[in-house]
Design a protein around this motif. Sequence first.
Motif: not given
Length: 283
Positions: A144-148, A184-185, A190-195
């Motif tokens: 919810k707060n990717k910018e921060t 994994d898991g 989507k979230e893990s790819n973003w990190i």
Amino acid sequence: MQLINICVQNKIKYIDKEVINFFPMAYNNYEYMKNIIYYEKNNDKSECSTLPLSEIIILDGMGVDLIVNKKDNTLKSREYIYNDIEELSKNIKFNLDAIKIKNTMQVCKYFSEKNEDYIFNVPGVMSILNGMIEITKIFKAIRKNKETMEIVFYKIRKYILKYLKEAFKNGVRVISYSDPILRDGIMSKKESNWIMEKFTYELMNDLKEVMPSNAIVHICPQNIKLMEAAGIIKMQDFNLEKDYYNKLVFELKEKENFVGGMCINSRIKTNEIKKIELIKREI
């Protein structure tokens, strides 16, 4: 070579009473720390030791009050120091002169000057954050707060690089990078790819530019799996003369930047290891 995605704990048993008594003072005492590392080396099948005594020692430089876990003599945070991600992003800082870090670097220099093999363990972003703030708040901020979170990632990446530059200056040449919390898991793809894209790729790309020519980074197989899923790496098998797996890493330190295949704590003899190469990610 197939990735062996199993985490192996260092199984050195401290049965010498004198060595046992070096804890917990060893984290703040150069001589005690040095004697423990010698003990580990002399009781390891591959005659290799690891520094720091606890990988989250980097948190000492971030203002975290670290205490010794009596169960295994590693470090843990006494308490969280931030209530939310906004507070963390504004106040996080890093001090290389923290006593536990200074003593660790001094021991690194000693063993490097003696030409002794050792592995330098570095934690990933989630393991670092987990020592400062409740991890569920991090997961929520990622959603919810990717910018921060990007601000936090940037600062921690710079702190890790500063930490490793100091380690290189003191002779460290074999890095073991792992982030066991980020497995994994534990979160959506989507979230893990973003990190992987926003933190891990950027860290490895920056690290490649500051590493000495005879240094190498071994990446935990759990993290390799996530990096591969995010499309930021490609791998190539190497076949070398059979030896303990960690010895293969040392053999490649003047030839490759990144390698992996199994947990570096494995004391399995093999002739297989993987070269890892970063792929320029699409924006």
